[in-house]
Write an enzyme that holds these catalytic residues in place. Structure first.
Site, PDB file in Angstrom:
ATOM      1  N   ASP A  53     128.285  90.808  34.277  1.00 19.84           N
ATOM      2  CA  ASP A  53     128.606  89.721  33.373  1.00 19.84           C
ATOM      3  C   ASP A  53     127.884  88.508  33.924  1.00 19.84           C
ATOM      4  O   ASP A  53     127.943  88.228  35.120  1.00 19.84           O
ATOM      5  CB  ASP A  53     130.106  89.453  33.260  1.00 19.84           C
ATOM      6  CG  ASP A  53     130.403  88.555  32.065  1.00 19.84           C
ATOM      7  OD1 ASP A  53     129.834  88.800  30.988  1.00 19.84           O
ATOM      8  OD2 ASP A  53     131.187  87.604  32.204  1.00 19.84           O
ATOM      9  N   SER A  54     127.164  87.833  33.071  1.00 16.99           N
ATOM     10  CA  SER A  54     126.336  86.731  33.541  1.00 16.99           C
ATOM     11  C   SER A  54     126.255  85.664  32.477  1.00 16.99           C
ATOM     12  O   SER A  54     126.592  85.881  31.317  1.00 16.99           O
ATOM     13  CB  SER A  54     124.942  87.233  33.903  1.00 16.99           C
ATOM     14  OG  SER A  54     124.371  87.942  32.829  1.00 16.99           O
TER      15      SER A  54
END
Length: 196
Positions: A73-74
Site C-alpha cells: 500500500d503506497s
C-alpha cells in the site's frame, strides 16, 4: 526461474515496479495472476492506515492463493494539498486513470504553488504474508519536491514528477540500478529482505 513470492495486487504498474524492487533486493516474485490463479477481488481499502491496508491485502492473498504473498500500500503526500492523497492517493486520483493523467491532475492542483512549497513524500508499506497467518511489515519513504513538468523515461507514475534536489533530476530520469534504492518501494524492499 523459481518464484519465491507472489505479488498480491491487480495493479499491473505497481506489480511491475514492486517486482523490480524485490529483484533488486534479491527476492524473486511475480504477480499472482501470472500463475493461472483466478483474478482476486481484494477487500476495500480503509482510509486510515497504509499498514492496515497492506496487511489486509497480504493476508487475503495468502489465504485465497495458499502461498506466500507480498502486498503493497503506497501513496504520495503533498503538504501543499493536505486534504488530498496520502493513504487515499489511488482513490483520489482514480485507478483507471493513466499515470500521465494523474500527474497532470497533480500539476494542475499545484500550478500556483511556488518551488519552495512543492515538497512531497512517497510512502510504501510492504506486507509479506504466509498461509499460516504470519505477517511481516516494513515501510520505506523518499522525500523530495514536485517538478513543474513530467520528466524522465526510465520509470513512470509519480517518479516523473518527483524531483530529488541532491541529484538535480526526477526519479524517472535516473536509470533503475541507481533509482531503485532511492525510491520508497525500493527502500521498503531492502528492509523486507532482512525480515524474511
Amino acid at each position: 526461474m523459481t518464484v519465491d513470492w507472489l505479488i498480491a495486487s491487480n495493479n499491473a504498474g505497481k506489480s511491475r515496479d514492486l517486482q523490480a524492487c524485490l529483484a533488486y533486493a534479491g527476492v524473486t516474485a511475480q504477480p499472482y495472476y501470472f500463475n493461472q490463479f483466478d483474478r482476486l477481488t481484494f477487500p476495500a481499502e480503509t482510509t486510515t492506515s497504509y499498514v492496515d491496508n497492506a496487511i489486509e491485502k497480504a493476508r487475503f492473498g495468502a489465504s485465497q492463493l495458499g502461498v506466500p504473498v507480498i502486498a503493497d500500500d503506497s501513496g504520495i503526500e503533498i503538504p501543499a494539498l493536505p486534504r488530498q492523497f496520502g493513504v487515499t492517493t489511488a482513490r483520489d486520483l482514480g485507478v483507471a486513470v493513466s499515470g500521465f493523467d494523474r500527474n497532470q491532475e497533480i500539476l494542475q492542483a499545484l500550478r500556483q504553488v511556488p518551488d519552495g512549497q512543492r515538497q512531497a513524500v512517497m510512502r510504501a508499506t510492504l506486507a509479506a504474508a504466509w498461509p499460516d497467518g504470519r505477517v511481516v511489515v516494513v515501510q520505506g519513504t523518499v522525500a523530495g519536491y514536485l517538478a513543474h513538468f513530467q520528466l524522465g523515461q526510465y520509470s513512470g507514475g509519480f517518479d516523473r514528477l518527483f524531483w530529488l534536489p541532491h541529484y538535480g533530476r526526477t526519479l524517472a530520469e535516473i536509470p533503475a540500478p541507481w533509482r531503485i534504492p532511492l525510491t520508497h518501494r525500493g527502500r521498503a524492499a531492502l528492509k523486507l529482505i532482512t525480515k524474511l
